[in-house]
Structure formats: C-alpha cells, structure tokens
Design a protein around this motif. Structure first.
Motif, PDB file in Angstrom:
ATOM      1  N   ALA A 393       0.826  -1.211   0.000  1.00 23.33           N
ATOM      2  CA  ALA A 393       0.000   0.000   0.000  1.00 23.33           C
ATOM      3  C   ALA A 393       0.858   1.258   0.000  1.00 23.33           C
ATOM      4  O   ALA A 393       0.516   2.264  -0.605  1.00 23.33           O
ATOM      5  CB  ALA A 393      -0.919   0.008   1.218  1.00 23.33           C
ATOM      6  N   ARG A 394       2.023   1.174   0.673  1.00 18.59           N
ATOM      7  CA  ARG A 394       2.921   2.314   0.758  1.00 18.59           C
ATOM      8  C   ARG A 394       3.406   2.810  -0.615  1.00 18.59           C
ATOM      9  O   ARG A 394       3.843   3.929  -0.760  1.00 18.59           O
ATOM     10  CB  ARG A 394       4.154   1.922   1.590  1.00 18.59           C
ATOM     11  N   GLN A 395       3.382   1.910  -1.608  1.00 17.02           N
ATOM     12  CA  GLN A 395       3.883   2.310  -2.930  1.00 17.02           C
ATOM     13  C   GLN A 395       2.933   3.288  -3.618  1.00 17.02           C
ATOM     14  O   GLN A 395       3.315   3.928  -4.594  1.00 17.02           O
ATOM     15  CB  GLN A 395       4.092   1.069  -3.821  1.00 17.02           C
ATOM     16  N   GLY A 396       1.702   3.354  -3.143  1.00 20.61           N
ATOM     17  CA  GLY A 396       0.769   4.347  -3.655  1.00 20.61           C
ATOM     18  C   GLY A 396       0.074   3.898  -4.923  1.00 20.61           C
ATOM     19  O   GLY A 396       0.556   3.037  -5.639  1.00 20.61           O
ATOM     20  N   VAL A 397      -1.078   4.513  -5.189  1.00 21.21           N
ATOM     21  CA  VAL A 397      -1.871   4.100  -6.341  1.00 21.21           C
ATOM     22  C   VAL A 397      -1.848   5.143  -7.453  1.00 21.21           C
ATOM     23  O   VAL A 397      -1.803   4.831  -8.626  1.00 21.21           O
ATOM     24  CB  VAL A 397      -3.339   3.823  -5.920  1.00 21.21           C
ATOM     25  N   THR A 398      -1.808   6.410  -7.065  1.00 20.88           N
ATOM     26  CA  THR A 398      -1.876   7.463  -8.088  1.00 20.88           C
ATOM     27  C   THR A 398      -0.531   7.682  -8.763  1.00 20.88           C
ATOM     28  O   THR A 398      -0.428   7.782  -9.956  1.00 20.88           O
ATOM     29  CB  THR A 398      -2.376   8.777  -7.473  1.00 20.88           C
ATOM     30  N   ARG A 399       0.545   7.743  -7.994  1.00 23.27           N
ATOM     31  CA  ARG A 399       1.908   7.731  -8.511  1.00 23.27           C
ATOM     32  C   ARG A 399       2.189   8.786  -9.583  1.00 23.27           C
ATOM     33  O   ARG A 399       2.518   8.466 -10.720  1.00 23.27           O
ATOM     34  CB  ARG A 399       2.240   6.339  -9.049  1.00 23.27           C
ATOM     35  N   GLY A 400       2.045  10.038  -9.205  1.00 21.63           N
ATOM     36  CA  GLY A 400       2.274  11.132 -10.151  1.00 21.63           C
ATOM     37  C   GLY A 400       3.738  11.297 -10.534  1.00 21.63           C
ATOM     38  O   GLY A 400       4.067  12.011 -11.469  1.00 21.63           O
ATOM     39  N   TRP A 401       4.654  10.588  -9.837  1.00 22.71           N
ATOM     40  CA  TRP A 401       6.077  10.827  -9.990  1.00 22.71           C
ATOM     41  C   TRP A 401       6.755   9.864 -10.950  1.00 22.71           C
ATOM     42  O   TRP A 401       7.946   9.949 -11.177  1.00 22.71           O
ATOM     43  CB  TRP A 401       6.743  10.711  -8.608  1.00 22.71           C
ATOM     44  N   VAL A 402       5.970   8.897 -11.517  1.00 18.23           N
ATOM     45  CA  VAL A 402       6.630   7.860 -12.319  1.00 18.23           C
ATOM     46  C   VAL A 402       7.315   8.439 -13.550  1.00 18.23           C
ATOM     47  O   VAL A 402       6.983   9.522 -14.024  1.00 18.23           O
ATOM     48  CB  VAL A 402       5.656   6.739 -12.783  1.00 18.23           C
ATOM     49  N   MET A 403       8.255   7.666 -14.088  1.00 17.66           N
ATOM     50  CA  MET A 403       9.111   8.234 -15.132  1.00 17.66           C
ATOM     51  C   MET A 403       8.377   8.423 -16.454  1.00 17.66           C
ATOM     52  O   MET A 403       7.375   7.798 -16.746  1.00 17.66           O
ATOM     53  CB  MET A 403      10.360   7.374 -15.340  1.00 17.66           C
ATOM     54  N   LYS A 404       8.945   9.333 -17.221  1.00 18.86           N
ATOM     55  CA  LYS A 404       8.370   9.714 -18.504  1.00 18.86           C
ATOM     56  C   LYS A 404       8.841   8.750 -19.585  1.00 18.86           C
ATOM     57  O   LYS A 404      10.030   8.451 -19.676  1.00 18.86           O
ATOM     58  CB  LYS A 404       8.847  11.130 -18.832  1.00 18.86           C
ATOM     59  N   ARG A 405       7.909   8.224 -20.393  1.00 19.06           N
ATOM     60  CA  ARG A 405       8.307   7.388 -21.535  1.00 19.06           C
ATOM     61  C   ARG A 405       7.334   7.691 -22.680  1.00 19.06           C
ATOM     62  O   ARG A 405       6.445   6.921 -22.986  1.00 19.06           O
ATOM     63  CB  ARG A 405       8.234   5.896 -21.171  1.00 19.06           C
ATOM     64  N   ASP A 406       7.525   8.825 -23.275  1.00 19.20           N
ATOM     65  CA  ASP A 406       6.558   9.315 -24.263  1.00 19.20           C
ATOM     66  C   ASP A 406       6.691   8.660 -25.632  1.00 19.20           C
ATOM     67  O   ASP A 406       5.817   8.779 -26.471  1.00 19.20           O
ATOM     68  CB  ASP A 406       6.688  10.839 -24.433  1.00 19.20           C
ATOM     69  N   HIS A 407       7.815   7.981 -25.885  1.00 20.47           N
ATOM     70  CA  HIS A 407       8.049   7.431 -27.227  1.00 20.47           C
ATOM     71  C   HIS A 407       8.293   5.934 -27.188  1.00 20.47           C
ATOM     72  O   HIS A 407       9.168   5.406 -27.866  1.00 20.47           O
ATOM     73  CB  HIS A 407       9.263   8.120 -27.869  1.00 20.47           C
ATOM     74  N   LEU A 408       7.514   5.234 -26.363  1.00 24.11           N
ATOM     75  CA  LEU A 408       7.760   3.813 -26.151  1.00 24.11           C
ATOM     76  C   LEU A 408       7.258   2.975 -27.326  1.00 24.11           C
ATOM     77  O   LEU A 408       6.146   3.156 -27.795  1.00 24.11           O
ATOM     78  CB  LEU A 408       7.067   3.373 -24.861  1.00 24.11           C
ATOM     79  N   SER A 409       8.101   2.038 -27.794  1.00 22.62           N
ATOM     80  CA  SER A 409       7.664   1.105 -28.834  1.00 22.62           C
ATOM     81  C   SER A 409       6.886  -0.033 -28.186  1.00 22.62           C
ATOM     82  O   SER A 409       7.025  -0.280 -26.993  1.00 22.62           O
ATOM     83  CB  SER A 409       8.884   0.562 -29.584  1.00 22.62           C
ATOM     84  N   PRO A 410       6.071  -0.773 -28.943  1.00 20.51           N
ATOM     85  CA  PRO A 410       5.297  -1.882 -28.367  1.00 20.51           C
ATOM     86  C   PRO A 410       6.203  -3.011 -27.882  1.00 20.51           C
ATOM     87  O   PRO A 410       7.348  -3.112 -28.294  1.00 20.51           O
ATOM     88  CB  PRO A 410       4.438  -2.363 -29.544  1.00 20.51           C
TER      89      PRO A 410
END
Length: 423
Positions: A393-410
């Motif tokens: 639970a401590r890891q949180g659900v909303t997690r606004g801080w996760v890393m950016k990966r705007d150009h991810l391939s499948p």
DNA sequence: TCTGGGGTCCTAGGACCC
DNA sequence: TCTGGGGTCCTAGGACCC
C-alpha cells in the motif's frame, strides 16, 4: 596453449532492436533515449552520421530531430533484454565458453579453435549466424587478451573494409593498430586518466604499451598497470563464465516530475526498495546494510539545492520487503526537508549474506517472521507470472512521480497483444 | 520544461589495537 | 620526558564500464 579471446559486440544495439520491428525505418536516423526520456543512449548509423552525440540531452537536439526527421524512441528495456537473450543463446551454441559481459557484448574463448578453422572464418561464421537468425548486426574482434579483443572489435566497427571481423593475434598487426589508436579509446582509460597520460606525453595506445608497467603502477594504479600488460599481449583477465554474486544492489530513478511532498517521496522510495528486494531474492542473498538518498536537480541552479543520504544496519540480514520498507521509512524521516523540488531518489542494499549463513551474536535472539519465506515467494511468483501485480500500500496508487516514456515502442516479443502483425 | 541507471574495483585516510 | 611501527577494518570518494 596461448589463450584467444573474441569480443562480439552488437552494432548500435538499442537502435538496431527498434529498427528490426520497423522495416519502414531502414534508412531513417533513429535515436533511443535514457529513462525519463532524458538523453540519447543509442544512435543508428544514420543518426551518428548526422553528428548526434552520445549522451546529449534530447532537448538540445530538438531542431535536428525536426529538420532530419529523426525517429525518437524511449528505452524499451524488456524488448532489448529479450533480443539480448536470443543473441547470447546463439553464441553459446557456437562457442564452448561464453562470458556475457553486458546486454550487447560477450567474450568467447576461442583457444584451440584455429587448429580446426581460421579465426577470421570463425568470426565471419558467428557474425553471419547472428545476423541471419536474430537480425542484429554484430562485429567481432579476436586477440590474445580481452583488452586487445576490445580494440580489435573497435577496429572492426570503424573500418568497413574489415568486413566486421578483425583478427589481432599477430603482434605486428597489434602494434600497427595500437599506433593508430588514441589513448582514450582503450578499454579502461577514461577521461581523467587520458588527460593525465597526455600531459606525460602518452598519446597513442602504442605509447602506453611501451611505457613501463612499474612506472604506470606508481603514477596510477594496478588497474592501469594490467591494461598496459594486456596491450602487450599478456592476458591478465580471464573469461568469467559464471557471473559473480552481486555486492550491492542499487535502485534509483529521476522523477518524471519533481516531487515536493513527503507522501510522494515515501511512495517512490517504497517502490525502489521493493524492486531492490526482488533483485536481492533473485540473487538468493540477504542484506544487512540499507542506504537511501534523495536530492534536488544539480542542473537547476536557480532553485535551492539539497542532497542527503543515510545508511543503517538491519538487526540481521534480511530479504523481506517489509523489513526493508520499514527501515527505509525511518531513514527518510531523518533526512527529509520540506520546501525543495526533489528530482531523484534511490536505495542501495549491501553487505550480503547467503541465506541462512549469518552468525548470530551470543545474546541475539533469532526471531524471524514466521511466514517470511512463503510470503515473499508467493509475492514473487504472482508478480512474475504476468497474471497481475501485487504491491504494498505504501507504494501508492496514483503515482504522479513515475518516469516519462513518451516514445515507447510496443512489446513486440514479450506481450501477446503487441506481436508484430503481418498483413 | 527538458541532463539515465546500475554496477565494479582501488586507494587514502581515520580509528583502533598491540 | 618520551609520542614507534605494524596491522586490520571501515568508509568515502575517485575512476572506470555499459
């Protein structure tokens, strides 16, 4: 029999992996970005030809991306790991002893091979097999030491006339190549050391090879002394088929957006320590030391800076995520300061013991959580099954801080829904 | 707005002991 | 009054790699 090493190194590995599944991009320049889409960590040959430098922050090359139509990808680590596995398995079929050195490189032991086939022919065979079976281009360097094999590989990449395979077993060829190689291109010689060497009048690899090993040891260290010996054909490093157990495990990340609240920092550190604990159990080790660190961005000099870290001993070695989370939270309370824009945080586990080998002190009571082994095992099994993901639970659900990966391939090779479609 | 993450090894220096 | 020398262990920091 004198040893023979080969170094097989994939060309522009991450960029090659991305191109493999996008035949429409054959001649298009491609770059792959680091985590958080920060800087360039791989470039296709077209991107290199445009002068895109390794490690450059992506915001500095926006103009070129637009002008030349450079294709940009976020790091797709599970794709690269899967392609790497295929390459390494193929190498293991072809050579008796293989050391997987990094995600895109392997050393082979070719000692004795030349009695059956010429080393260059063998190198070509390896190269063509990998290219045909996996679709990834590789180069092969062959020499009596690892350092010279690295150098041979470098030459195979640089000079296309070599056909991607260089045999450097003959001393006369070694010296010829060493004379052409700037000292900073040698494996083990970085920025700092190459500057100091140049101040001493040592500019080429040959200059370094001809310097006395003793004086190098005096002015630098045993590490560079070993390099000098290896350049002269004396093998100081062996093939390591079995990776040694890790001595520390680090999990850290820059945040996708700055963290300013204590709650988000708790969540992020929980996430990191949970990943670290998973890695620890995979290594079948328990850790007695835990460090955490948090910091603002050193690149933003117009805002207040703060960085701090703390290390603590666990009462006894553990691999239980709950123990590690608990201590992480205690440490964070001691170093957390309000009022800063935090950019990065991480945890380090160290001082490892094999499970069950730790000596208790005379007056210590060993009270392990009774369900620890089973619970962690179930947790890992479920999280690896692909069926779902359990988290604390401590890891949180909303997690606004996760890393950016705007150009991810499948996930072309690891996810049923994302397989390549042929129409 | 925007600068990665995960490792290893070596050395120097301090604390402490006899 | 004299303030040795050798050893170990630990830690921080530097340098390197991919």
């Amino acid at each position: 029999m004198s040893p023979v090493f080969a170094l097989v190194d994939c060309n522009n590995f991450y960029a090659s992996c991305e191109k493999l599944f996008r035949p429409d991009l054959v001649d298009t320049p491609v770059v792959v970005l680091s985590n958080n889409d920060g800087c360039v960590v791989a470039r296709s040959k077209e991107a290199k030809a445009l002068g895109i430098k390794m490690g450059v922050p992506v915001f500095k090359i926006q103009a070129q991306i637009k002008q030349y139509g450079i294709q940009v990808f976020s790091s797709n680590y599970s794709l690269y790991a899967d392609m790497s596995d295929r390459v390494m398995r193929t190498l293991e079929e072809m050579a008796p002893r293989v050391e997987i050195y990094s995600i895109d490189e392997a050393f082979l032991d070719l000692t004795g091979v030349q009695s059956a086939v010429s080393l260059v022919d063998f190198g070509q065979q390896v190269k063509h097999t990998i290219e045909r079976w996996i679709g990834i281009a590789v180069c092969v360097g062959i020499a009596p030491t690892k350092t010279l094999a690295k150098l041979a590989n470098h030459a195979a990449k640089k000079y296309t006339a070599t056909g991607g395979v260089v045999d450097l077993t003959h001393p006369s060829r070694q010296r010829k190549l060493l004379a052409l190689t700037p000292v900073e291109d040698i494996w083990g010689v970085g920025n700092r050391i190459s500057k100091r060497l140049k101040d001493m009048g040592i500019h080429t690899a040959l200059d370094l090879a001809d310097t006395s090993a003793k004086s190098i040891r005096k002015h630098f260290s045993v590490v560079l002394e070993r390099t000098v010996r290896e350049l002269n054909g004396e093998a100081c490093m062996e093939l390591e088929q079995i990776p040694p157990t890790k001595k520390q495990i680090i999990c850290s990340r820059s945040f996708g957006s700055r963290v300013t609240s204590r709650m988000h920092m708790r969540q992020a550190l929980c996430e990191h320590v949970t990943r670290a604990a998973e890695k620890l159990r995979k290594e079948r080790q328990q850790a007695k030391l835990l460090s955490i660190f948090i910091r603002t961005s050193p690149f933003q000099n117009n805002v207040p800076q703060y960085r701090n870290g703390l290390t603590a001993k666990l009462p006894r070695p553990t691999d239980d995520t709950r123990d590690l989370i608990q201590l992480t939270m205690v440490l964070l309370e001691q170093i957390w300061r309000d009022g800063y824009d935090y950019a990065k945080a991480g945890v380090v586990l160290s001082d490892f013991y094999d499970i069950g080998t730790y000596q208790l002190g005379l007056f210590e009571n060993h009270i392990e959580r009774s369900n620890s082994r089973q619970l962690m095992h179930i947790l890992d099994t479920i999280n690896h099954s692909g069926q779902g993901r359990l988290f604390f639970a401590r890891q949180g659900v909303t997690r606004g801080w996760v890393m950016k990966r705007d150009h991810l391939s499948p996930a072309y090779t690891t996810h049923w829904q994302q397989l390549v479609k042929v129409s």
